[in-house]
Scaffold this motif. Structure first.
Motif, short mmCIF file in Angstrom:
data_model
loop_
_atom_site.label_atom_id
_atom_site.label_comp_id
_atom_site.label_asym_id
_atom_site.label_seq_id
_atom_site.Cartn_x
_atom_site.Cartn_y
_atom_site.Cartn_z
N GLN A 18 0.81 -1.21 0.00
CA GLN A 18 0.00 0.00 0.00
C GLN A 18 0.85 1.27 0.00
O GLN A 18 0.61 2.19 -0.77
CB GLN A 18 -0.93 0.00 1.22
CG GLN A 18 -1.83 1.22 1.34
CD GLN A 18 -2.83 1.32 0.20
OE1 GLN A 18 -3.22 0.31 -0.38
NE2 GLN A 18 -3.25 2.53 -0.11
N LEU A 19 1.87 1.31 0.85
CA LEU A 19 2.65 2.54 0.99
C LEU A 19 3.57 2.78 -0.22
O LEU A 19 3.80 3.93 -0.59
CB LEU A 19 3.47 2.49 2.28
CG LEU A 19 2.64 2.49 3.57
CD1 LEU A 19 3.53 2.29 4.79
CD2 LEU A 19 1.82 3.76 3.70
N SER A 20 4.07 1.72 -0.83
CA SER A 20 4.86 1.90 -2.05
C SER A 20 3.97 2.37 -3.19
O SER A 20 4.39 3.19 -4.03
CB SER A 20 5.60 0.61 -2.43
OG SER A 20 4.69 -0.43 -2.71
N ARG A 21 2.73 1.89 -3.23
CA ARG A 21 1.77 2.33 -4.26
C ARG A 21 1.47 3.81 -4.11
O ARG A 21 1.17 4.50 -5.09
CB ARG A 21 0.49 1.50 -4.15
CG ARG A 21 -0.52 1.78 -5.25
CD ARG A 21 -1.66 0.78 -5.21
NE ARG A 21 -2.53 0.99 -4.07
CZ ARG A 21 -3.55 1.85 -4.05
NH1 ARG A 21 -3.80 2.59 -5.10
NH2 ARG A 21 -4.29 1.97 -2.98
N GLU A 22 1.54 4.32 -2.88
CA GLU A 22 1.27 5.72 -2.63
C GLU A 22 2.51 6.60 -2.81
O GLU A 22 2.48 7.80 -2.52
CB GLU A 22 0.68 5.90 -1.23
CG GLU A 22 -0.67 5.21 -1.08
CD GLU A 22 -1.44 5.59 0.17
OE1 GLU A 22 -1.00 6.53 0.88
OE2 GLU A 22 -2.46 4.96 0.46
N GLY A 23 3.59 5.99 -3.29
CA GLY A 23 4.75 6.78 -3.69
C GLY A 23 5.78 7.03 -2.61
O GLY A 23 6.68 7.88 -2.79
N HIS A 24 5.74 6.32 -1.50
CA HIS A 24 6.71 6.52 -0.43
C HIS A 24 8.01 5.75 -0.71
O HIS A 24 8.01 4.73 -1.41
CB HIS A 24 6.12 6.08 0.91
CG HIS A 24 4.91 6.88 1.31
ND1 HIS A 24 4.99 8.19 1.72
CD2 HIS A 24 3.59 6.55 1.34
CE1 HIS A 24 3.78 8.64 1.99
NE2 HIS A 24 2.91 7.66 1.76
N ASP A 25 9.09 6.24 -0.13
CA ASP A 25 10.41 5.60 -0.23
C ASP A 25 10.49 4.56 0.90
O ASP A 25 10.58 4.94 2.07
CB ASP A 25 11.48 6.67 -0.09
CG ASP A 25 12.89 6.10 -0.17
OD1 ASP A 25 13.03 4.92 -0.55
OD2 ASP A 25 13.84 6.83 0.16
#
Length: 452
Positions: A18-25
């Motif tokens: 989820q968090l990688s899909r939202e563009g986080h490193d």
């Protein structure tokens, strides 16, 4: 944002997705090289093998420049040590997954000393979700907003329902109360519907309504209700322990079937008013001998998804009025949704949603960030609650004159403590809260993000 996730298990993978899909490193730390290899192949992230509670490993992961550390290993003590160590090394936000009920009081009293920004307990969250469902068992799912005044509830349109072949613009007349259908799941498709959308038999509809109107909604739609007085739980883990305590405090009789003798003894000491049965709940004869046919609700809580699915289908086959199934791997749900598994609860998804809401709140620099976030329609849609701040666009403008992004619907406005199920003439102003439902892949962090 730079986020370090310690633990590459079920919760860790769900968070990474989820968090990688939202563009986080994202940097994932785990001691298992094979698990890390699979994660690195699946997502565009960095992985690091090692002990997440070690200063040297955290230093390698870049803790000095991180915004958030999430400790989600299977060991509570490791998670707490990870957060404490990270906080000593950097002024980073920390979230720990802590499952053991014995630590509950300590976490409240020692939060600052342990360096914790937030704790999550998937089992406790699941127990609360199930207890909430059992209070109004006619609904498949219930999500709460506006401090309990508004709910989004899920219903299945069964054969003979007054909603069959009815356009949504007739829904309020049939329901007898003002409601808004904000999402419809039809087979493998999810719709954010308009007023001319025709409901069909077998549809799963998600309805926004005032909490005080739910009983009237059930009655006017002719939905049969069955008061829950006796509940059977299969599996005696932490969820069963939390849930049984809630049910017993509400005057509901509870029977727990658990095959581990030592755990049965422990449960009998913790829950003296519950019936604890040492047996294998996967065996049909055991369930029949223990009176499954006469119970009001069956909640399947074993550690195996497959076992929970089979027991739930058997309970439904026997005509148990309410069935709740705990599932961790949500990919099963589409296949089995129409095969009698009832309401679905995923501890992993509840935990992930809580953390994602915290992350989005961290990113928001104005007052219009996400207050509440729930995943609905088996995580195919999101329902978000925002507060309207001075920087919000389109304040005091009728909704019919506002262009929203595709697949977005404003399903409720709360103004001065009054709940409004909106129509085209409705508007919002500073201080209101707004509930938005969307199937968009784009993560919404502020209310302004929903506008075209």
């Amino acid at each position: 944002m730079k986020i370090i996730i310690v633990g590459d298990g079920k919760v860790g993978i769900a968070l990474t997705r989820q968090l990688s899909r939202e563009g986080h490193d994202i940097v994932v730390i785990d001691s298992d090289p094979r698990a890390l290899e699979q994660t690195a192949e699946s997502f565009d992230i960095m992985v690091l093998q090692g002990n997440g509670a070690s200063m040297s490993v955290l230093h390698q992961a870049g803790i000095a420049s991180a915004d958030l550390l999430i400790a989600a290993t299977s060991a509570d003590e490791i998670n707490l040590l990870c957060c404490l160590t990270a906080k000593k090394m950097s002024n980073v936000h920390t979230i720990a997954r802590v499952r053991n009920p014995d630590y509950a009081d300590q976490l409240v009293q020692m939060r600052e000393e342990l360096g914790l920004s937030m704790t999550v307990n998937p089992e406790l969250a699941a127990a609360r979700e199930i207890f909430h469902l059992l209070q109004l068992p006619s609904f498949l799912n219930r999500e709460t907003f506006a401090k309990g005044r508004v709910e989004i509830v899920a219903l299945k349109i069964k054969p003979g329902s007054p909603l069959c072949n009815v356009p949504l613009n007739r829904m309020n007349a049939l329901a007898g109360v003002k409601v808004l259908v904000c999402a419809v799941e039809r087979k493998d498709q999810v719709f954010i519907p308009r007023g001319d959308f025709i409901l069909r038999e077998g549809d799963h509809i998600h309805v926004t309504a005032q909490a005080s109107s739910l009983a009237t909604l059930i009655e006017n739609l002719g939905i049969t209700t069955h008061k829950i007085r006796y509940v059977m739980l299969t599996g005696g883990g932490h969820i069963a322990q939390y849930l049984a305590a809630m049910l017993l405090n509400s005057g509901i009789c509870v029977k727990i079937i658990e095959k581990d003798p030592a755990r049965c003894i422990q449960l009998s000491e913790l829950l003296p008013d519950a019936s604890i049965i040492e047996a294998d709940a996967s065996l049909q004869q055991v369930l029949l001998d223990e009176g499954i046919e006469s119970t009001d609700a069956v909640v399947t809580l074993t550690s195996m998804d497959e076992e929970n699915l089979v027991i739930s289908m058997f309970a439904n086959h026997l005509g148990v009025p309410k069935v709740v199934t705990k599932i961790n791997r949500l990919e099963y749900t589409d296949v089995f949704a129409d095969m009698g598994i009832g309401s679905i609860v995923s501890p992993k998804e509840l935990c992930t949603t809580d953390i994602v809401r915290y992350v989005r709140a961290m990113q928001n620099t104005t007052g219009s960030g996400v207050l509440t976030l729930h995943r609905i329609v088996n995580s195919k849609a999101e329902a978000l609650e925002f507060r309207v701040s001075s920087d919000c666009r389109h304040r005091d403008i009728p909704l019919k004159d506002i262009r929203l992004r595709d697949n977005v619907l404003i399903s409720c406005i709360t103004h001065g403590g009054k709940t409004i199920i909106p129509d085209g003439q409705s508007s919002f102003t500073i201080g209101d809260t707004v509930i938005v439902v969307t199937t968009s892949e784009r993560p919404f962090q502020r209310l302004n993000d929903i506008f075209a």
